[in-house]
Design an enzyme around this catalytic site. Structure first.
Site, short mmCIF file in Angstrom:
data_model
loop_
_atom_site.label_atom_id
_atom_site.label_comp_id
_atom_site.label_asym_id
_atom_site.label_seq_id
_atom_site.Cartn_x
_atom_site.Cartn_y
_atom_site.Cartn_z
CG HIS A 159 45.40 45.98 37.16
ND1 HIS A 159 44.80 45.64 36.12
CD2 HIS A 159 44.70 45.57 38.23
CE1 HIS A 159 43.32 45.31 36.53
NE2 HIS A 159 43.48 45.32 37.62
CG HIS A 200 43.62 40.99 39.28
ND1 HIS A 200 42.38 40.39 40.24
CD2 HIS A 200 43.34 42.16 38.97
CE1 HIS A 200 41.33 41.36 40.10
NE2 HIS A 200 42.03 42.14 39.28
CG ASP A 221 43.30 43.14 31.51
OD1 ASP A 221 43.26 43.26 32.87
OD2 ASP A 221 42.43 43.32 30.77
CD GLU A 272 35.31 44.85 35.99
OE1 GLU A 272 36.06 44.39 35.04
OE2 GLU A 272 34.74 45.93 35.61
CB VAL A 273 38.50 39.15 38.71
CG1 VAL A 273 38.96 37.48 38.85
CG2 VAL A 273 38.03 39.42 37.07
P1 5GP Z 1 39.81 44.51 38.29
O1 5GP Z 1 38.77 45.42 37.89
O2 5GP Z 1 38.94 43.37 39.15
O3 5GP Z 1 41.01 44.89 39.06
O4 5GP Z 1 40.58 43.83 37.15
C1 5GP Z 1 40.04 42.82 36.59
C2 5GP Z 1 40.89 42.64 35.16
O5 5GP Z 1 40.56 41.37 34.69
C3 5GP Z 1 40.25 43.43 33.94
O6 5GP Z 1 41.17 44.61 33.55
C4 5GP Z 1 39.80 42.60 33.09
O7 5GP Z 1 40.01 43.27 31.72
C5 5GP Z 1 40.60 41.53 33.13
N1 5GP Z 1 39.96 40.14 32.72
C6 5GP Z 1 38.68 39.79 32.93
N2 5GP Z 1 38.25 38.78 32.44
C7 5GP Z 1 39.39 38.11 31.82
C8 5GP Z 1 39.64 37.08 31.28
O8 5GP Z 1 38.95 36.13 31.02
N3 5GP Z 1 40.93 37.08 30.63
C9 5GP Z 1 42.11 37.86 30.80
N4 5GP Z 1 43.10 37.73 30.42
N5 5GP Z 1 41.82 39.27 31.36
C10 5GP Z 1 40.67 39.27 32.11
#
Ligand code: 5GP
Ligand code: ZN
Length: 114
Positions: A102, A100, A30, A95-96
């Site tokens: 974690h 995914h 991450d 957010e993405v």
């Molecule tokens: P979510 O909140 O969607 O579960 O987690 C998205 C995760 O993607 C976050 O922990 C964030 O730090 C990570 N992330 C966002 N953009 C990037 C990126 O460009 N590269 C990497 N390696 N991680 C990312």
């Protein structure tokens, strides 16, 4: 899915610290780690959220968990423990929008989560 950040990481259009990859799954560190170990395990296939997982994806989702366990072992987290998190949609803070998992470890986590 041209606009998806994680599809771009899968396609190597955006760099990432990849720790594992095979024909169906990619895992990378991450960019904003929330623990000493913070790895994201994703399918190569673009699946936006948990709600979009289909019958055909059952083996893929299982494989993601097996890979998470293998990475946890590699990171030395097998005995001390770790946390797997899968955020879905707004209330969970997703957010993405590319599925995914974690893998978080290397420190104590509180429960219930914040
Ligand atoms: P979510 O909140 O969607 O579960 O987690 C998205 C995760 O993607 C976050 O922990 C964030 O730090 C990570 N992330 C966002 N953009 C990037 C990126 O460009 N590269 C990497 N390696 N991680 C990312
Ligand atoms: Zn995607």
């Amino acid at each position: 899915m041209n606009d998806c950040l994680f599809c771009k990481i899968v396609e190597k259009e955006i760099p990432a610290k990849i720790v594992y990859e095979d024909e169906r799954v990619v895992a990378f560190r991450d960019i904003n780690p929330q623990a000493p170990t913070h790895i994201l395990i994703i399918p190569r296939k673009h699946i936006p959220t948990t709600m979009d997982i289909g019958e055909v994806d059952k083996e893929l989702v299982g494989q993601m968990h097996l890979i998470a366990a293998g990475l946890a072992r590699e990171e030395g987290l097998e005995d001390r423990g770790f946390r797997l998190v899968l955020n879905c949609n707004k209330d969970a803070g997703q957010e993405v929008f590319h599925l995914h998992l974690h893998l978080l470890g290397g420190r104590r986590f509180s429960w219930p989560p914040g």
